[in-house]
Design a protein around this motif. Structure first.
Motif, short mmCIF file in Angstrom:
data_model
loop_
_atom_site.label_atom_id
_atom_site.label_comp_id
_atom_site.label_asym_id
_atom_site.label_seq_id
_atom_site.Cartn_x
_atom_site.Cartn_y
_atom_site.Cartn_z
N VAL A 142 0.84 -1.20 0.00
CA VAL A 142 0.00 0.00 0.00
C VAL A 142 0.88 1.26 0.00
N TYR A 146 0.36 4.26 -2.76
CA TYR A 146 -0.21 5.53 -2.29
C TYR A 146 0.78 6.42 -1.54
N ASN A 148 3.66 6.71 1.90
CA ASN A 148 3.43 6.62 3.35
C ASN A 148 4.48 7.45 4.08
N GLY A 185 -1.85 -4.36 2.64
CA GLY A 185 -1.98 -3.22 3.55
C GLY A 185 -1.12 -3.49 4.78
N HIS A 239 -4.70 -5.88 -4.68
CA HIS A 239 -4.65 -5.14 -3.41
C HIS A 239 -5.32 -5.97 -2.32
N ASP A 241 -5.77 -5.33 1.30
CA ASP A 241 -5.53 -4.31 2.33
C ASP A 241 -6.79 -3.95 3.12
N MET A 245 -7.33 1.83 1.25
CA MET A 245 -7.27 2.92 0.27
C MET A 245 -8.20 2.58 -0.89
#
Ligand code: CAA
Ligand code: NAI
Length: 246
Positions: A142, A146, A148, A185, A239, A241, A245
């Motif tokens: 993740v 996106y 972090n 995630g 994904h 997670d 998101m």
């Protein structure tokens, strides 16, 4: 059984997600090469799994060192035969805010999480080509998709893994080899145990499922992508997670 007699290498298999994947793959009939830097822990975990009747063997490797990777692949082929599945799961963090991140920690994370994936995949390729089929599954995050806070180095590698996944999916499809990635995630392993509790709680609150993931949540995604059920899936990023998101 979904992986009967298939030879699978799982890197980073001495702990966390990789260890759970080794168990699940072996339960599904695979011959599992548990490849990890941590010899003591890897050998112990492999012997525990063998006591449960599973076909697993430990191979020491430093994925960031090409000679070490070549030697590991050679040993796996000698002992198990041609390799059909590679799970590029080994990974590390060296978290710091950008202003404090050292060039050394930036490079160390690149060496393992990005160059390591390149080394293992390139080294395994002749064996998969000889077999006429193969499954390569890379581990993104993740954080790579996106971003972090505190993870400049790590996010760069996990975004890079997505780029390599899609490139290899295009290059290798015609050789019968599929390449996909899983983007987990926040998962309960040693890696997240290092995150300050306050931040981890914030992350948990962002997940619609209101919990962190478990190693088996990711290992089962690896299993699906490695199984015949995923024959026509190539170049995707799955994904896993909890919907953190969207
Ligand atoms: N979002 C917003 N602000 C944040 C933040 C976040 N996620 N994390 C930290 N901050 C803020 C802090 O509140 C603090 O603000 P103030 O200066 O106003 O107090 C500021 O940023 C500096 O933070 P720290 O005091 O914590 O700074 P530090 O230098 O002591 O530590 C750090 C920095 C090492 C990055 C530490 O914050 C940390 O460990 N953060 C967690 C990073 C993280 O999420 N790692 C994921 C590891 S698990 C993994 O990597 C698996 C995966 O793929 C997801
Ligand atoms: P972990 O820290 O529990 O296990 C990682 C394993 O990799 C360890 O056994 C370690 O010895 C091994 N390793 C580290 N450097 C190595 C090297 N140079 N060569 C060979 N082995 C090496 O980590 P976890 O959580 O199981 O992570 C597995 C993968 O999942 C990593 O790629 C990680 O980035 C990724 N991931 C983890 C998430 C999480 O929240 N735990 C979230 C998203 C992605």
């Amino acid at each position: 059984m979904r992986l009967q007699e298939k030879v699978a290498i799982i890197t980073g298999a001495a702990n966390g997600i990789g260890l759970k994947a080794a168990e699940i793959f072996a339960r599904e009939g695979a011959k599992v090469a548990m490849a990890d830097f941590n010899k003591e822990q890897g050998e112990e975990r492999a012997s525990e799994l063998r006591e449960q009747g599973y076909e697993v063997r430990f191979f020491q490797v430093n994925v960031s060192d090409r000679q070490s990777v070549d030697s590991m692949i050679e040993q796996v082929i000698d002992q198990y035969g041609d390799i059909e599945i590679l799970i590029n799961n080994a990974g590390i963090t060296r978290d710091a805010m950008l202003a404090k991140l050292t060039a050394e920690d930036f490079q160390t994370v690149l060496d393992v999480n990005l160059t390591g994936v390149f080394h293992c995949t390139q080294a395994v390729l002749p064996s998969m080509i000889a077999k006429g089929k193969g499954r390569i599954i890379n581990t993104s995050s993740v954080s790579g998709v996106y971003g972090n806070v505190g993870q400049t180095n790590y996010a760069a590698t996990k975004a890079g893994v997505v780029g390599m996944t899609k490139t290899w999916a295009k290059e290798l499809g015609r050789k019968g080899i599929t390449v996909n990635a899983v983007a987990p995630g926040f998962i309960e392993t040693g890696m997240t145990a290092k995150v300050p509790e306050k931040i981890l709680n914030q992350m948990k609150q962002m997940v619609p499922l209101a919990r962190l993931g478990k190693p088996e949540d990711i290992a089962n995604a690896y299993l699906f992508l490695a199984s015949d059920e995923a024959n026509y899936i190539n170049g995707t990023v799955l994904h896993v997670d909890g919907g953190i998101m969207m």
